[in-house]
Every structure is written in C-alpha cells, then in structure tokens.
Write a protein that holds these residues in place. Structure first.
Motif, PDB file in Angstrom:
ATOM      1  N   GLN A 429     -16.454  36.794  40.417  1.00 28.20           N
ATOM      2  CA  GLN A 429     -15.100  36.703  40.944  1.00 28.20           C
ATOM      3  C   GLN A 429     -15.134  36.434  42.443  1.00 28.20           C
ATOM      4  O   GLN A 429     -15.917  37.053  43.180  1.00 28.20           O
ATOM      5  CB  GLN A 429     -14.322  37.991  40.656  1.00 28.20           C
ATOM      6  CG  GLN A 429     -12.844  37.891  40.937  1.00 28.20           C
ATOM      7  CD  GLN A 429     -12.117  39.160  40.534  1.00 28.20           C
ATOM      8  OE1 GLN A 429     -12.641  40.255  40.719  1.00 28.20           O
ATOM      9  NE2 GLN A 429     -10.918  39.026  39.988  1.00 28.20           N
ATOM     10  N   VAL A 430     -14.302  35.510  42.898  1.00 31.43           N
ATOM     11  CA  VAL A 430     -14.274  35.112  44.304  1.00 31.43           C
ATOM     12  C   VAL A 430     -13.765  36.273  45.146  1.00 31.43           C
ATOM     13  O   VAL A 430     -12.703  36.848  44.871  1.00 31.43           O
ATOM     14  CB  VAL A 430     -13.383  33.875  44.494  1.00 31.43           C
ATOM     15  CG1 VAL A 430     -13.328  33.485  45.975  1.00 31.43           C
ATOM     16  CG2 VAL A 430     -13.892  32.715  43.649  1.00 31.43           C
ATOM     17  N   LYS A 439     -13.400  27.865  48.768  1.00 30.28           N
ATOM     18  CA  LYS A 439     -12.080  27.246  48.704  1.00 30.28           C
ATOM     19  C   LYS A 439     -12.165  25.731  48.870  1.00 30.28           C
ATOM     20  O   LYS A 439     -11.240  25.010  48.466  1.00 30.28           O
ATOM     21  CB  LYS A 439     -11.157  27.843  49.741  1.00 30.28           C
ATOM     22  CG  LYS A 439     -11.507  27.503  51.180  1.00 30.28           C
ATOM     23  CD  LYS A 439     -10.508  28.133  52.127  1.00 30.28           C
ATOM     24  CE  LYS A 439     -10.838  27.781  53.597  1.00 30.28           C
ATOM     25  NZ  LYS A 439      -9.863  28.413  54.529  1.00 30.28           N
ATOM     26  N   TYR A 443     -11.225  26.795  44.664  1.00 31.74           N
ATOM     27  CA  TYR A 443     -11.130  28.141  44.095  1.00 31.74           C
ATOM     28  C   TYR A 443     -10.339  29.052  45.033  1.00 31.74           C
ATOM     29  O   TYR A 443     -10.447  28.941  46.260  1.00 31.74           O
ATOM     30  CB  TYR A 443     -12.523  28.729  43.850  1.00 31.74           C
ATOM     31  CG  TYR A 443     -13.289  27.998  42.769  1.00 31.74           C
ATOM     32  CD1 TYR A 443     -13.047  28.268  41.430  1.00 31.74           C
ATOM     33  CD2 TYR A 443     -14.249  27.040  43.092  1.00 31.74           C
ATOM     34  CE1 TYR A 443     -13.748  27.596  40.438  1.00 31.74           C
ATOM     35  CE2 TYR A 443     -14.946  26.368  42.112  1.00 31.74           C
ATOM     36  CZ  TYR A 443     -14.692  26.645  40.788  1.00 31.74           C
ATOM     37  OH  TYR A 443     -15.361  25.986  39.786  1.00 31.74           O
ATOM     38  N   ARG A 444      -9.571  29.962  44.425  1.00 30.30           N
ATOM     39  CA  ARG A 444      -8.802  30.931  45.182  1.00 30.30           C
ATOM     40  C   ARG A 444      -9.426  32.319  45.036  1.00 30.30           C
ATOM     41  O   ARG A 444     -10.254  32.554  44.165  1.00 30.30           O
ATOM     42  CB  ARG A 444      -7.348  30.967  44.701  1.00 30.30           C
ATOM     43  CG  ARG A 444      -6.601  29.652  44.899  1.00 30.30           C
ATOM     44  CD  ARG A 444      -5.174  29.786  44.415  1.00 30.30           C
ATOM     45  NE  ARG A 444      -4.437  28.537  44.611  1.00 30.30           N
ATOM     46  CZ  ARG A 444      -3.153  28.386  44.280  1.00 30.30           C
ATOM     47  NH1 ARG A 444      -2.491  29.398  43.735  1.00 30.30           N
ATOM     48  NH2 ARG A 444      -2.560  27.224  44.496  1.00 30.30           N
ATOM     49  N   GLN A 445      -8.958  33.220  45.884  1.00 28.98           N
ATOM     50  CA  GLN A 445      -9.480  34.585  45.813  1.00 28.98           C
ATOM     51  C   GLN A 445      -9.088  35.224  44.477  1.00 28.98           C
ATOM     52  O   GLN A 445      -7.938  35.138  44.041  1.00 28.98           O
ATOM     53  CB  GLN A 445      -8.947  35.433  46.972  1.00 28.98           C
ATOM     54  CG  GLN A 445      -9.521  36.840  47.002  1.00 28.98           C
ATOM     55  CD  GLN A 445      -9.088  37.605  48.226  1.00 28.98           C
ATOM     56  OE1 GLN A 445      -8.514  37.036  49.152  1.00 28.98           O
ATOM     57  NE2 GLN A 445      -9.377  38.894  48.258  1.00 28.98           N
ATOM     58  N   GLY A 446     -10.044  35.863  43.824  1.00 28.53           N
ATOM     59  CA  GLY A 446      -9.808  36.507  42.534  1.00 28.53           C
ATOM     60  C   GLY A 446     -10.130  35.631  41.341  1.00 28.53           C
ATOM     61  O   GLY A 446     -10.101  36.103  40.199  1.00 28.53           O
ATOM     62  N   ALA A 447     -10.420  34.336  41.595  1.00 27.41           N
ATOM     63  CA  ALA A 447     -10.740  33.441  40.481  1.00 27.41           C
ATOM     64  C   ALA A 447     -12.122  33.760  39.925  1.00 27.41           C
ATOM     65  O   ALA A 447     -13.016  34.210  40.650  1.00 27.41           O
ATOM     66  CB  ALA A 447     -10.679  31.994  40.949  1.00 27.41           C
ATOM     67  N   TRP A 448     -12.279  33.521  38.605  1.00 24.43           N
ATOM     68  CA  TRP A 448     -13.556  33.765  37.945  1.00 24.43           C
ATOM     69  C   TRP A 448     -14.342  32.467  37.843  1.00 24.43           C
ATOM     70  O   TRP A 448     -13.792  31.407  37.534  1.00 24.43           O
ATOM     71  CB  TRP A 448     -13.347  34.353  36.556  1.00 24.43           C
ATOM     72  CG  TRP A 448     -12.845  35.762  36.561  1.00 24.43           C
ATOM     73  CD1 TRP A 448     -11.567  36.169  36.379  1.00 24.43           C
ATOM     74  CD2 TRP A 448     -13.626  36.930  36.766  1.00 24.43           C
ATOM     75  NE1 TRP A 448     -11.474  37.537  36.452  1.00 24.43           N
ATOM     76  CE2 TRP A 448     -12.739  38.039  36.694  1.00 24.43           C
ATOM     77  CE3 TRP A 448     -14.971  37.181  37.021  1.00 24.43           C
ATOM     78  CZ2 TRP A 448     -13.150  39.340  36.857  1.00 24.43           C
ATOM     79  CZ3 TRP A 448     -15.386  38.496  37.177  1.00 24.43           C
ATOM     80  CH2 TRP A 448     -14.490  39.557  37.099  1.00 24.43           C
ATOM     81  N   MET A 449     -15.648  32.574  38.103  1.00 27.06           N
ATOM     82  CA  MET A 449     -16.531  31.417  38.081  1.00 27.06           C
ATOM     83  C   MET A 449     -17.805  31.775  37.318  1.00 27.06           C
ATOM     84  O   MET A 449     -18.261  32.926  37.357  1.00 27.06           O
ATOM     85  CB  MET A 449     -16.903  30.982  39.511  1.00 27.06           C
ATOM     86  CG  MET A 449     -15.726  30.743  40.422  1.00 27.06           C
ATOM     87  SD  MET A 449     -16.252  30.473  42.139  1.00 27.06           S
ATOM     88  CE  MET A 449     -17.245  28.985  41.954  1.00 27.06           C
ATOM     89  N   GLU A 453     -20.959  27.210  38.122  1.00 25.69           N
ATOM     90  CA  GLU A 453     -19.862  26.798  39.005  1.00 25.69           C
ATOM     91  C   GLU A 453     -20.082  27.295  40.430  1.00 25.69           C
ATOM     92  O   GLU A 453     -19.719  26.608  41.409  1.00 25.69           O
ATOM     93  CB  GLU A 453     -18.532  27.305  38.450  1.00 25.69           C
ATOM     94  CG  GLU A 453     -18.119  26.613  37.162  1.00 25.69           C
ATOM     95  CD  GLU A 453     -16.900  27.253  36.518  1.00 25.69           C
ATOM     96  OE1 GLU A 453     -16.275  26.604  35.666  1.00 25.69           O
ATOM     97  OE2 GLU A 453     -16.598  28.422  36.857  1.00 25.69           O
TER      98      GLU A 453
END
Length: 631
Positions: A429-430, A439, A443-449, A453
C-alpha cells in the motif's frame, strides 16, 4: 413437566430424619393435610432424584410404590395418587375429556376449556396450586398453578391461559406408580366467586350434585357439529353443539412453559358457563400451532434429541443384522457418529446421560436394542428392533450427511464442494513517504500495488529523472526525493544504491498486505478483500488438561475460509473423539476447535488433503506424536 420420560439419578429409602422433615414441610405448605396420616412411620417410603426432559431437578417421594409428592424448587406438590385419597385439599376446576388428552402431552389449560358450573368457580388466588377434574368424576386428574385469580378469570370473559400444568394423569410420573385409574368420588365443596344474580344458584348450596350431575349436561352436547348457538349471557337449551377440534385448539397452549395469546374477540365464541339445561364455555376457531421455541430448550435437551436422532438413523439404515454382536464403542464410532448432521456436533458428555453406556441402558428400556455385558467394561449390542414405532416412523432429514461426504476411518474424503489450493497474493500500500516517487506512475496514497507494479513504478521514476549511473548500470543515483523515500533519517547519507537494494528498501517503506483467494468458490468473495499485514498461519497447540489428558487446539481456521463447526464435525468423525468449538478470549478473535488427544497427524492430513492447504500455512506440525518402536 413430566410429559416425556425422565432420567432417574438415584432411588433410595428415606431416612427417619428426612421423613420428619418432610412432615414438617408438608404441614407448612399444605396445612389442609394431616402430615402424620399421609406419611406414616411404618410404610415403605423412597425418594427419587430425577432429571426431567427440560433439565429440571425434581425429588419424587413414593409411598408403597406410588409417587405421592414431588419437590421442585423447594416446593412440595401432591400427585394424582395422593389427590385421589384426599380429593378436597385443593380447589378444583372442571374441564372436558378431550382437553385432558392434550394436557397429557404437555399442554396448559386455557380458560375457554374450563367448565363454569351454575354456582360459579371456586375461590382461587393467582399463583395458587389447584387441581383439575373431569365432569363425570370428582377425582382430580391434573394439578397446576393458576395464572390468575378466579375473579380475574370471570372478568376476562374466560379467555387466556388459566392453569400452568405441572403433572397429570397418564404422564410419566403417573407411570412410575401402580398406573391405576381415577376413582369415582363426589365433587369437593367450593366457594362461589360469582354473585347470586350472575349464577342463579342458591348460595347455601355449593355441591355440584345438588345442581345437576355434569354427566347429564355432557350427554346433551354434540361434539361433531361446528356451530354454537349462544345468547348474550347463556347458551340456549337443547341447541348447544361443540366441535371437538375447535374446543381443544381453543383451550390448549402447547409446551411446558410457553404462553400463547388468547383468542381474539372476533374468533372467540363466548358463553358464561354450564347451566342446568346444558352448555359450554366459549371456544375459538383459531388453531394454535404446536411448536417449541428453540431458544428456550436447554442445551442438554438439544443434545439428547440429537443423540436419539442419530440412534434412530443408525438403526434404520446403518446397522445390519450381520454386524451383530457389535461392541458399543464400535457402534458409537462407526454407526452413531456418521449419522450426525454436518452442521451439528455430537457430544455425549453434554447430554443428560453423560455416558454412552447410560444412554444405551435407557434405549434398552425403550426396547430399541439389547445390550449384553460380556465382561466388566465390555458391552455388546446383540439385537436391534427395526419394528419399533419410532424407528419405522423416523425419516432421514434432508441435507443430512451421506457416505460420500463423510470422514471415516481416519481418511478424509472430498465433499461436494471441491476445494483447491488457496492462492495468497502479496500487495503493498502506498504510504506518505513513498508517494512522491510513485505518484509519477499515477498512484495515490492508500492505493494497493503488487510487487511487480512497485518495481515498474520505481524503474519508471529512475528513467524519467535519468538517475541511472552512466558509469555503472548496476547503481542508481539518489536524488533528494528518492533519497528521502528509501533512506531513514538515522542512516548515514549515501548517493548511490544498487537496483536490488533500491527495490528492497522501497518494499520496506510500503505497508504490506495480502489477498487470499480460497479454493472453495462459495466463500472466495468474502476472503478476496485486501487485508493489511502478513497472513497468519493456522496454529496447532497441544495442552495437558486435568487427569493428564492431552487435547489439540486448532485456531485461525476462519482465515482460510474454513468453518470451525464443519471442521470440528469432520475431525470428530475421523478420529472418533470428542470435539468442541469455543470463542477465543477478546472481541473478534475468532474461534478455536478442541479435540481430545494428540491429533496433529490427522489435522495435517485433513488440512492438506481435503482443504488443499500448503503446509507452510500450518504452524505446529512438529508437535505430532513420534512414531517408531522404542529401543
């Protein structure tokens, strides 16, 4: 209370001191009786400690073989055997013979079924003990506790529950005695609760026989018609008719303690009572359902029913004549346990019998089977009776377990739902620290990768900012943004990092998470949600209980979508050992399965072969008992 058979815990002769104490209690609670006459010194008297089907503890006092009193919650109650000798000690209500048949099955007496004589009802206070008799005999046939006073009964229009039945003629307490029939006795003298104008009777004449024998009134009633012709306050003479099924339905509330609502005004047929020309109390057209509330049934009673169900199931379609004689232990392991429904767990210790041998003794008394003791501690089932009415009437519940879906002989088999190996995916998680680097890839904060990725996003950032070392392609030059993202403040400052260390530090600065995709498609959706942290494996523990007994504890089954109750049921049948499911301490901590003995080997086999779970997700396999010969 005694509508079903009860378990007799003990049966001993009463001592002299206990006999004197009983006389004292009897004189205090039933002063209308002569304690010395009712409890003589020389007659044989015993006391039985019994457990009823509702898990009540009752003391039954027998005189010359007949139960005369039973004590429940420190209160003495006379039986019908005693009331036949002393019929006038309790106020008596009159009801119809069809109602008595239902009261034997545990029904309470409803007011529409109470016969109101022309001189009125006897004086009864709320919660007072009273007797119930039939119109053709003054001998009491049941006792119970009044739910309201006699004045309130009249005021309510004779609607609602009148008496909570405790014991009646032909129930299992009566069967403990000589099983004699009620004698013909005169009706006891009663005190009217109605005014002289309402009753139309002479207040100085209170004997039922002087008004008119109730048998003559009953002979004028037709129990096969469906209508009752009434006026505002009385029933028309020579035109009264009662439907028997409607009368019984209107006067009964099935069950020992459950209260059912009285009939509504629209459906009730009102009448003031039985007069000299004949008549009946009000009825209703509503048919009350005969069902028990599951929440009110004690756990021991539920387990007794489950044990009895499994026995009938096994006798009907599991046990063959060629299998006999059959060891009781083998009978329980190979025939009783496999008949337990999949969503339930059978545990004899949680039943009222506590031991399987005592259960078999009780079933032998019911003539369902025959048990013979070969030697001390070795019992065999030598005969079964498939012609027993309960066995012939038993129907296997739908959705019950079958041979293809059972775990027997220590070898688990596949169920109807095919399990496959669960798939566990790792995610990141970011975080705020890594956001400036990621970013750029959208990707934003809280996004899962995924790990791939993350590697691609970091590589794209390095290429975009041209941070690859031109002299050594294995190194990356750290600009201020990348330096702050992957380096800690406590670490010494550096300008270059290798690619593998850059990726490792990037993973470290992200929040780890996982997604579990289970092999059972019916519950995969719930477990495909992203969860933070690393997945916790199923944990096996061995504990030593009192008596130096070992038990196996299994926790975190829910993490992999395994139902603890279903797992407990499977392992119980697989190893033929008692198992249970309990909640772990703390809110939301899940459940644990406890099984007797060290069953790590079988749990390993069940999880890996049936649930297709890799061993890396099972912790505690090293606790399995060591195999091999001792030197």
């Amino acid at each position: 209370m005694f509508r079903k058979d009860f378990h007799v815990k003990s049966n001993i002769a009463i001592r002299g001191s206990d006999r004197r104490k009983l006389r004292s209690n009897l004189a205090e609670q039933l002063p209308s009786l002569s304690a010395d006459e009712v409890i003589p010194n020389k007659d044989a008297m015993t006391v039985k400690k019994v457990f009823t089907h509702a898990d009540y503890t009752v003391m039954v006092y027998c005189l010359n073989g007949d139960p005369v009193f039973f004590e429940w919650e420190k209160q003495l109650y006379p039986t019908v055997y005693l009331l036949w000798k002393y019929p006038g000690i309790l106020p008596c209500l009159i009801t119809w013979p069809p109602v008595l048949d239902k009261m034997v099955g545990g029904a309470d007496l409803m007011l529409p079924g109470v016969v109101v004589p022309s001189f009125g009802l006897p004086e009864i206070a709320k919660r007072q003990l009273c007797a119930i008799c039939l119109p053709d005999s003054g001998a009491p046939v049941a006792i119970g506790i009044a739910t309201m006073s006699s004045a309130d009964m009249i005021a309510s229009g004779m609607k609602g529950k009148g008496v909570q039945t405790l014991h009646c003629y032909k129930d299992f307490l009566w069967k403990q005695g000589s099983k004699s029939n009620p004698p013909i006795v005169s009706f006891p003298t009663v005190q009217s609760t109605l005014s002289e104008e309402d009753s139309g009777a002479n207040p100085q004449t209170n004997e039922l026989s002087e008004v008119k024998p109730p048998t003559e009134d009953i002979q004028q009633l037709t129990l096969n018609s469906t209508s009752v012709h009434t006026t505002d306050s009385a029933v028309e003479p020579n035109s009264t008719s009662i439907n028997e099924q409607q009368l019984v339905a209107a006067t009964l509330a099935e069950g020992d303690t459950a209260e059912l609502p009285a009939a509504s005004d629209e459906s009730a047929l009102e009448g003031d009572g039985v007069t000299e020309t004949g008549g009946a109390a009000g009825g209703t057209e509503d048919v009350l359902e005969d069902e028990e509330v599951e929440d009110d049934i004690p756990p021991a009673v539920k387990m007794d029913r489950l044990l009895y169900q499994c026995l009938l199931h096994s006798l009907k379609c599991k046990v063959k004549k060629s299998d006999l004689p059959l060891l009781t232990s083998t009978f329980y392991k190979n025939h009783i346990l496999p008949c337990c429904p999949r969503n339930q767990t059978l545990d004899v210790k949680k039943s009222s019998y506590k031991k399987f041998s005592k259960f078999l003794q009780a079933m032998q008394q019911e003539h369902l089977l025959t048990v013979k003791t070969e030697k001390k501690g070795v019992d065999n089932v030598v005969d079964i009776d498939r012609s027993h009415p309960d066995v012939r009437a038993f129907e296997i519940p739908e959705g019950d377990t079958n041979d293809e879906d059972e775990v027997q002989g220590g070898k688990p088999t596949n169920s109807e739902a095919v399990w496959s190996s669960p798939e566990i995916k790792e995610f990141f998680q970011v975080t705020t620290k890594m956001l400036p680097v990621l970013k750029c890839a959208g990707y934003r904060q809280g996004a899962w990768m995924t790990a791939e990725e993350v590697r691609k996003a970091v590589t794209d950032y390095v290429k975009q900012e041209e941070l690859a070392d031109r002299t050594d392609r294995r190194l990356v030059v750290l600009d201020p943004v990348l330096h702050d993202a992957v380096m800690k403040k406590t670490e010494p400052s550096t300008t270059h990092l290798a690619w593998d260390k850059l990726f490792t530090r990037s993973y470290r600065e992200l929040t780890r998470g996982h997604q579990l995709v289970l092999g059972n498609p019916g519950i995969a959706t719930e477990n495909q949600r992203m969860k933070k942290g690393n997945i916790e494996p199923i944990e096996l523990k061995i504990q030593r209980k009192a008596g130096n007994k070992l038990v196996t504890l299994i926790t975190r089954l829910e993490t992999f979508g395994i139902d603890p109750k279903d797992f407990s049921h499977r392992i119980q049948k697989g190893v033929s050992a008692s198992s249970s499911v309990s909640a772990l301490p703390g809110q939301g901590q899940g459940q644990q399965v406890l099984v007797q003995g060290n069953q790590v080997n079988y749990v390993d086999k069940l999880l890996t072969e049936h649930y297709k779970l890799p061993r890396k997700y099972i912790r505690g396999l090293e606790l399995a008992p060591k195999s091999g010969k001792r030197r």
